[in-house]
Design a protein around this motif. Sequence first.
Motif, short mmCIF file in Angstrom:
data_model
loop_
_atom_site.label_atom_id
_atom_site.label_comp_id
_atom_site.label_asym_id
_atom_site.label_seq_id
_atom_site.Cartn_x
_atom_site.Cartn_y
_atom_site.Cartn_z
N PHE A 75 0.82 -1.20 0.00
CA PHE A 75 0.00 0.00 0.00
C PHE A 75 0.85 1.26 0.00
O PHE A 75 0.57 2.23 -0.70
CB PHE A 75 -0.95 -0.01 1.20
CG PHE A 75 -2.34 0.36 0.81
CD1 PHE A 75 -3.28 -0.61 0.55
CD2 PHE A 75 -2.69 1.69 0.64
CE1 PHE A 75 -4.56 -0.29 0.15
CE2 PHE A 75 -3.97 2.03 0.24
CZ PHE A 75 -4.91 1.05 0.01
N TYR A 131 -4.34 -1.93 6.06
CA TYR A 131 -4.31 -2.21 4.62
C TYR A 131 -2.84 -2.23 4.21
O TYR A 131 -2.33 -1.26 3.67
CB TYR A 131 -5.01 -1.10 3.84
CG TYR A 131 -6.52 -1.02 4.01
CD1 TYR A 131 -7.20 -1.83 4.91
CD2 TYR A 131 -7.26 -0.12 3.24
CE1 TYR A 131 -8.58 -1.74 5.05
CE2 TYR A 131 -8.64 -0.02 3.38
CZ TYR A 131 -9.28 -0.82 4.30
OH TYR A 131 -10.64 -0.72 4.44
N ASN A 174 -1.29 -4.44 2.13
CA ASN A 174 -1.13 -4.74 0.70
C ASN A 174 -2.43 -4.42 -0.01
O ASN A 174 -3.49 -4.75 0.52
CB ASN A 174 -0.83 -6.22 0.51
CG ASN A 174 0.32 -6.65 1.39
OD1 ASN A 174 1.43 -6.20 1.21
ND2 ASN A 174 0.02 -7.48 2.38
N THR A 177 -5.55 -4.97 -2.30
CA THR A 177 -6.22 -6.18 -2.82
C THR A 177 -6.10 -6.12 -4.35
O THR A 177 -5.77 -5.05 -4.91
CB THR A 177 -7.70 -6.19 -2.42
OG1 THR A 177 -8.34 -5.08 -3.05
CG2 THR A 177 -7.87 -6.08 -0.91
N GLN A 190 -7.75 -3.21 -5.94
CA GLN A 190 -7.07 -1.94 -5.61
C GLN A 190 -5.78 -1.80 -6.42
O GLN A 190 -5.45 -0.71 -6.89
CB GLN A 190 -6.75 -1.90 -4.11
CG GLN A 190 -8.01 -1.80 -3.27
CD GLN A 190 -7.78 -2.10 -1.81
OE1 GLN A 190 -6.67 -2.42 -1.40
NE2 GLN A 190 -8.84 -2.04 -1.01
N THR A 230 -18.67 -7.24 -3.61
CA THR A 230 -18.46 -6.71 -2.27
C THR A 230 -17.49 -7.64 -1.55
O THR A 230 -17.55 -8.85 -1.73
CB THR A 230 -19.81 -6.67 -1.53
OG1 THR A 230 -20.57 -5.68 -2.18
CG2 THR A 230 -19.63 -6.28 -0.07
N GLY A 231 -16.60 -7.05 -0.79
CA GLY A 231 -15.64 -7.87 -0.07
C GLY A 231 -14.29 -7.93 -0.75
O GLY A 231 -13.33 -8.47 -0.22
N THR A 232 -14.20 -7.33 -1.94
CA THR A 232 -12.92 -7.36 -2.65
C THR A 232 -12.08 -6.12 -2.35
O THR A 232 -10.97 -6.00 -2.85
CB THR A 232 -13.16 -7.43 -4.17
OG1 THR A 232 -14.07 -6.39 -4.51
CG2 THR A 232 -13.73 -8.76 -4.59
N GLY A 233 -12.62 -5.20 -1.56
CA GLY A 233 -11.88 -3.98 -1.25
C GLY A 233 -12.17 -2.87 -2.25
O GLY A 233 -11.38 -1.94 -2.42
N LYS A 234 -13.35 -2.92 -2.87
CA LYS A 234 -13.62 -1.95 -3.94
C LYS A 234 -13.85 -0.53 -3.41
O LYS A 234 -13.55 0.44 -4.09
CB LYS A 234 -14.77 -2.41 -4.83
CG LYS A 234 -16.09 -2.51 -4.09
CD LYS A 234 -17.16 -3.05 -5.02
CE LYS A 234 -18.38 -3.51 -4.27
NZ LYS A 234 -19.04 -2.52 -3.43
N THR A 235 -14.37 -0.41 -2.19
CA THR A 235 -14.63 0.93 -1.67
C THR A 235 -13.33 1.74 -1.60
O THR A 235 -13.28 2.90 -2.00
CB THR A 235 -15.29 0.86 -0.27
OG1 THR A 235 -16.31 -0.13 -0.33
CG2 THR A 235 -15.88 2.18 0.13
N GLY A 285 -4.11 -10.45 -0.42
CA GLY A 285 -4.55 -9.07 -0.20
C GLY A 285 -5.45 -8.95 1.01
O GLY A 285 -6.23 -8.02 1.13
N GLU A 344 -15.69 -3.79 9.45
CA GLU A 344 -14.26 -3.50 9.50
C GLU A 344 -13.93 -2.24 10.30
O GLU A 344 -12.95 -2.17 11.00
CB GLU A 344 -13.67 -3.38 8.09
CG GLU A 344 -13.51 -4.73 7.41
CD GLU A 344 -12.76 -5.75 8.26
OE1 GLU A 344 -11.74 -5.39 8.87
OE2 GLU A 344 -13.19 -6.91 8.33
P1 AMP Z 1 -15.30 -3.73 0.33
O1 AMP Z 1 -15.21 -4.66 -0.85
O2 AMP Z 1 -14.95 -2.35 -0.01
O3 AMP Z 1 -16.64 -3.86 1.01
O4 AMP Z 1 -14.17 -4.19 1.40
C1 AMP Z 1 -14.21 -5.43 2.06
C2 AMP Z 1 -13.42 -5.42 3.32
O5 AMP Z 1 -12.02 -5.50 3.04
C3 AMP Z 1 -13.60 -4.18 4.15
O6 AMP Z 1 -13.89 -4.61 5.44
C4 AMP Z 1 -12.30 -3.44 4.09
O7 AMP Z 1 -12.01 -2.77 5.29
C5 AMP Z 1 -11.31 -4.55 3.84
N1 AMP Z 1 -10.17 -4.10 3.02
C6 AMP Z 1 -10.22 -3.28 1.96
N2 AMP Z 1 -8.99 -3.11 1.45
C7 AMP Z 1 -8.13 -3.83 2.21
C8 AMP Z 1 -6.73 -4.07 2.18
N3 AMP Z 1 -5.94 -3.51 1.25
N4 AMP Z 1 -6.19 -4.86 3.10
C9 AMP Z 1 -6.99 -5.43 4.04
N5 AMP Z 1 -8.32 -5.27 4.13
C10 AMP Z 1 -8.89 -4.47 3.21
#
Ligand code: AMP
Length: 559
Positions: free
Chosen positions: A15, A33, A35, A37, A40, A60-65, A373, A542
């Motif tokens: 990161f 965070y 590394n 995902t 990202q 959802t869950g892949t860290g897209k936000t 990731g 999270e």
């Molecule tokens: P999302 O897909 O945005 O809903 O994110 C899914 C989960 O992954 C959330 O709980 C984030 O906090 C976590 N997350 C996002 N990016 C990372 C990262 N680079 N490393 C670890 N956890 C992450």
Amino acid sequence: MVTKFKEKESIVTKFIDLILPEPLLRAAAELKYYNPTPIQELCIPWLLENAGDLIAVAQTGTGKTAAFGFPILNHTNIELAAVQTLILCPTRELCLQIHSDFTDFTRYMPRIKLAAVYGGASMQKQKDALKAGAQIVAGTPGRVYDLIRQNLLKLEQLTCLVLDEADEMLNMGFQEELFAILSCCPEARQTLLFSATMPQTVVKLADTFLKEPHQIGVADQQQGVGNILHYYYKVHARDKYLALKRIADMNPNIYGIIFCRTRHETQEIADKLQQDGYNADALHGDLSQGQRELVMNRFRSKYVRLLVATDVAARGLDVDDLSHIINYNLPTEPDLYIHRSGRTGRAGKKGISLSIIHSKEMTALQAIERRLGREIVFTRVPGGREICEKQLYNFIDMVERIEVDQEQIDSFLPNVYKKLSWMSREELIQRFVSVEFNRFLSYYKNLNDLDVVTDGAKKADKSTFQFKTFRLGIGKADAVTKREIMRYINQLRVTRSIEIGQIEIYDKHLLIELDSTYEYQLLKAIPRVKFKGKAISISSVESSLSRKSKSAYKGRKSR
Ligand code: AMP
């Protein structure tokens, strides 16, 4: 036009290698965070350098936000108190999640103002947030459109529009609102479309509103990653088999694959499990085709609940509803871990990937975390008492659920009643529970914990525990009080005494901080134990709760 998806090579691996301002990197580090995902890795560098439109296929869950959040925050003009980014999403829950994620990302950017606008809640607070000069707004299409029509949400200064979970928004019938909102946005904007799937409806939306979008797809093996919980146990090499047994005992309905490295070990573990009374079998290259098919059929039909397999042998096996993947040995390649764990958490279900490692495997585990990731979370090997409790309640559940065949049994009952008539109800229950339960009680009596507690595993140490926030599906509507919820958590007895942090109660849900060491046990225990007759859903969140009254409930445990 939507062109063919193309994969990009990974560009960064850490990161901190991303060219982001220091406050964002600091927040990312605090959020652990370490590394990026895969999504990202592909999105952030591209969005930092390009102002064009983007389509990203990501669940959802892949860290897209964070994939869109960090670049958007980087581009936001803090001097301008007007809406610059609008994030549209299908549900109030996701809207709040995005808002909470952005709150986390901006903890060191005090001049960034956020607003969340969604239906089913009072407009006043949302209007106030807009009036206060929110630069980034997350909202559901219905409420956003209402606010635009009332001229309370002004989009003249908008530079970026995000369509998050575009497929879900269309599935939920928001097409009309979406088209109306998109028509109100300035022409010269960037549009980012995130969607888990790309049905024709989403392609049409993209065709209509996006200009020559750059496209990002994430490799199939990463899909569903968010449905999988990753944990590891750290034990002495000689205790691995004992740990495996405890895991199986703690999960009476387990249906999973145990991965070993060699054929010899595969057979040995399967034999031991069979001898110890588990429905287990082995699948490896030394079996004939006929034997292989027999084993696979017994596993598919769930007669065999634990399949001990090598990576190669398990390749031909396609089973969708595995509850657990157990890495008895870590694979030699991180990609193999992703492949193994990708066998659970399919078809929208939750899956659990567990690794039993010894001290020397920490480096290999970290390499896997980097590739994955995500953090693989340390958890304790279940203790004897927990397991006995679990088995006992599982047995009682079975008794409650069993169908009695009155016709068959009726003729025997008078004699049975007579024979047992000298016992009280309590005595009868004690004995009948012991029939099933003595095996576990005698096995686990006086057995020690198996965890190797070192620095790497310090979350197990009571004095250094960490809180994790959980979202429970009960709230003010269920008349729940903080005291009651603490009592409920304590009654679950996931451990002798669990640390409870802050509790925030909302209309239909509540957020509660609990010792993260027991996440796995809590996720399993809570849905099974009713609160005032109501089944409770639980998910982990999270972001942490605000720290204003950090140890509000310390020392106020009800036990
Ligand atoms: P999302 O897909 O945005 O809903 O994110 C899914 C989960 O992954 C959330 O709980 C984030 O906090 C976590 N997350 C996002 N990016 C990372 C990262 N680079 N490393 C670890 N956890 C992450």
